[in-house]
Structure formats: structure tokens, C-alpha cells
Design a protein around this motif. Structure first.
Motif, mmCIF file in Angstrom:
data_model
loop_
_atom_site.group_PDB
_atom_site.id
_atom_site.type_symbol
_atom_site.label_atom_id
_atom_site.label_comp_id
_atom_site.label_asym_id
_atom_site.label_seq_id
_atom_site.Cartn_x
_atom_site.Cartn_y
_atom_site.Cartn_z
ATOM 1 N N PHE A 1 0.829 -1.216 0.000
ATOM 2 C CA PHE A 1 0.000 0.000 0.000
ATOM 3 C C PHE A 1 0.861 1.263 0.000
ATOM 4 C CE2 PHE A 1 -2.312 -3.363 2.355
ATOM 5 C CZ PHE A 1 -3.324 -3.597 1.439
ATOM 6 N N PRO A 2 1.701 1.411 -1.036
ATOM 7 C CA PRO A 2 2.692 2.492 -1.026
ATOM 8 C C PRO A 2 2.101 3.897 -0.997
ATOM 9 C CG PRO A 2 2.564 1.479 -3.200
ATOM 10 C CD PRO A 2 1.789 0.598 -2.264
ATOM 11 N N CYS A 3 0.923 4.083 -1.591
ATOM 12 C CA CYS A 3 0.351 5.436 -1.603
ATOM 13 C C CYS A 3 -0.088 5.817 -0.202
ATOM 14 C CB CYS A 3 -0.823 5.512 -2.586
ATOM 15 S SG CYS A 3 -1.351 7.199 -2.902
ATOM 16 N N HIS A 4 -0.762 4.886 0.488
ATOM 17 C CA HIS A 4 -1.129 5.153 1.876
ATOM 18 C C HIS A 4 0.119 5.431 2.705
ATOM 19 C CE1 HIS A 4 -4.967 3.356 0.605
ATOM 20 N NE2 HIS A 4 -5.492 3.903 1.681
ATOM 21 N N GLU A 5 1.125 4.569 2.549
ATOM 22 C CA GLU A 5 2.329 4.703 3.367
ATOM 23 C C GLU A 5 3.024 6.047 3.146
ATOM 24 O OE1 GLU A 5 4.985 1.692 4.469
ATOM 25 O OE2 GLU A 5 6.739 2.746 3.691
ATOM 26 N N ALA A 6 3.228 6.413 1.878
ATOM 27 C CA ALA A 6 4.029 7.604 1.588
ATOM 28 C C ALA A 6 3.213 8.890 1.692
ATOM 29 C CB ALA A 6 4.639 7.485 0.190
ATOM 30 N N VAL A 7 2.030 8.900 1.079
ATOM 31 C CA VAL A 7 1.259 10.146 0.976
ATOM 32 C C VAL A 7 0.661 10.532 2.333
ATOM 33 C CG1 VAL A 7 -0.764 11.195 -0.118
ATOM 34 C CG2 VAL A 7 0.881 9.912 -1.501
ATOM 35 N N LEU A 8 0.045 9.565 3.017
ATOM 36 C CA LEU A 8 -0.500 9.873 4.352
ATOM 37 C C LEU A 8 0.638 10.123 5.339
ATOM 38 C CD1 LEU A 8 -3.497 7.368 4.534
ATOM 39 C CD2 LEU A 8 -3.479 9.730 3.714
ATOM 40 N N GLY A 9 1.730 9.384 5.179
ATOM 41 C CA GLY A 9 2.899 9.579 6.036
ATOM 42 C C GLY A 9 3.509 10.966 5.889
ATOM 43 N N ALA A 10 3.270 11.603 4.752
ATOM 44 C CA ALA A 10 3.768 12.963 4.521
ATOM 45 C C ALA A 10 2.749 14.015 4.960
ATOM 46 C CB ALA A 10 4.105 13.143 3.041
ATOM 47 N N GLY A 11 1.688 13.584 5.658
ATOM 48 C CA GLY A 11 0.688 14.538 6.155
ATOM 49 C C GLY A 11 -0.290 14.993 5.089
#
Ligand code: MN
Length: 256
Positions: free
Chosen positions: A203-213
Motif C-alpha cells: 500500500f505504497p500510496c497510503h504509506e508515503a502520501v498519508l505519512g507525509a501529512g
């Protein structure tokens, strides 16, 4: 005339069109199904309290039951473990619920290949043509998937290996996370591809995009009615205290 008065006049005159990007919410609205070892979200349900009857002679109203991530909804940063200390859905500043939106059109690719993944070179090619991704704005990924939105089986497009729906590569997700975007919006049930459980990271989009606020927006419709650049999107989730997301009414303002 002030800017806002002019804006109101343009709305009234139809010079600015309001396009509804929201999927209708009902018991048949497609929802994400996870493998059975994990907790499951519930479909949207209406429970009638009274309808001009002996339970309430002059009024009609319902209780609702829904997952936070049902239908067109916004993912808050705290939806993912990488964003667990960031905003919940009620903490998102209202000014970040309105912003410019641009559209990347991959209908042809996603129609030919349901597992189509947006990659970094697509983002670079788009920017070479249309300019930088908008600061404090949305990138909306148009795939045509919303045409399946009234048929949950076709929307999930699952076989024995899970769902087959378009998404982004891990590299593209990492790229998006480094931009000034507010977030990433899609027509599918979530911002990641149907097969993204098997990606590295999963789930790279969740991981990266949500992780970036940043935020996710899902199950959008009518993206074909937006210009490539120049629309303004209002994404309005409910302020669920401690919530990880919320069904949202998502509207686009488009100059005609
Ligand atoms: Mn979600």
C-alpha cells in the motif's frame, strides 16, 4: 464588485459550474474488502427512526451506520501507521479542504490494463506539458473506473488473487509525497492499486502520501467533466473527532 461578490454572481450566471464528484451513498455503495484475518468495514446503512407515522407523525429521519472509509471519502494522515501522530480528520484546517485540482488522464491505459500503475515518468511527462503540480492542491487520477461504481463486483474486479484496480507504483507514491500537493484523488475504492498488498512497501500510496501529512480522496466521479488544470475542489469530510477519515461531499468549481 469584490472578488467574492463576483464569484457569487458567476455561480448564479452559470459562468462557474459546480460539478459533483461524489458517489451516492446507499447500502450498495462499494466498500473495500480485506482478507478475512483483518477487521472489516461495514457498508452504509439507513435505519429508519420514523416516517410521518406513529413513531413521529410529522417527521422523517434515519440513523446511519457507515464505515469512515465508505463511498467518496477522505483519508486523514492518521489512517496509516506512518501518519499516526499527524492530523485526524477533525484536525484538518478548513483552508486545506479547498484547493486547486489537476487531472491526469489514464483512461485508455486503465481500460486496457485494470492493474495499470501510474509511474514517476507519467508525473514528469504531465508536468512537462501542463506545469508543476499545484501547491496545496489535488492531483486527481482519472481512470474511468467510476463507470463501474454501481456494480460492486465490477468495481472490485477481483479474482482468486484479489482485486485488480489501477493505482500508483511505490516510486510514484514516494514522488507524490515529496510534492506540495494536498493529496491524491482517485475513482477507485482506495488510493492504492487492488494488488498493492503485494507491493514493496505494501500500500505504497497510503504509506508515503498519508505519512507525509497529505490526504487521500476516493471513489470520485465525473472527473471527465474537469479541465486538466484550473478547477478548484472543495472536499468536505465530517469533523469526526479522532476519526481516520470520513465520507465527504466533493465538489469542483469549473469556469465555463
Ligand atoms: Mn480510505
Amino acid at each position: 464588485m469584490t472578488g467574492l461578490a463576483q464569484f457569487a454572481a458567476q455561480l448564479l450566471a452559470g459562468e462557474i459550474e459546480v460539478v459533483d464528484l461524489t458517489s451516492p451513498l446507499h447500502a450498495g455503495t462499494p466498500i473495500l474488502q480485506l482478507p478475512p484475518q483483518w477487521g472489516q468495514t461495514q457498508p452504509f446503512q439507513l435505519e429508519e427512526i420514523s416516517r410521518y407515522d406513529d413513531r413521529g407523525p410529522a417527521w422523517y429521519w434515519n440513523n446511519i451506520r457507515t464505515g469512515e472509509h465508505t463511498g467518496t471519502h477522505l483519508d486523514a494522515p492518521n489512517h496509516w501507521v506512518t501518519g499516526k501522530d499527524a492530523e485526524d480528520v477533525a484536525q484538518i484546517p478548513p483552508g486545506r479542504l479547498i484547493g486547486p485540482a489537476v487531472v491526469i488522464d489514464k483512461v485508455r491505459e486503465a481500460t486496457a490494463d485494470p492493474d495499470y500503475l501510474l509511474d514517476v515518468e507519467d508525473l514528469e511527462e504531465w508536468q512537462a506539458q501542463h506545469g508543476e503540480l499545484p501547491a496545496a492542491g489535488w492531483l486527481l487520477f482519472r481512470t474511468g473506473w467510476s463507470s463501474r461504481g454501481d456494480d460492486p463486483a465490477s468495481f472490485a474486479n477481483a479474482d482468486e488473487n484479489g482485486a485488480h484496480t489501477p493505482g500508483v507504483t511505490p516510486a510514484a507514491a514516494a514522488y507524490l509525497a515529496k510534492t506540495g500537493l494536498l493529496g491524491f484523488g482517485v475513482e477507485t475504492v482506495g488510493t492504492d492499486a487492488g494488488q498493492a498488498f503485494g507491493f514493496s512497501p505494501a500500500f505504497p500510496c497510503h504509506e508515503a502520501v498519508l505519512g507525509a501529512g497529505k490526504y487521500g480522496l476516493t471513489q470520485l466521479r465525473n472527473l471527465d467533466r474537469l479541465p486538466v488544470t484550473g478547477a478548484v475542489v472543495i472536499a468536505a469530510p465530517l469533523p469526526i473527532v479522532n476519526g481516520s477519515g470520513s465520507p465527504a461531499r466533493v465538489l469542483a468549481l469549473v469556469a465555463r
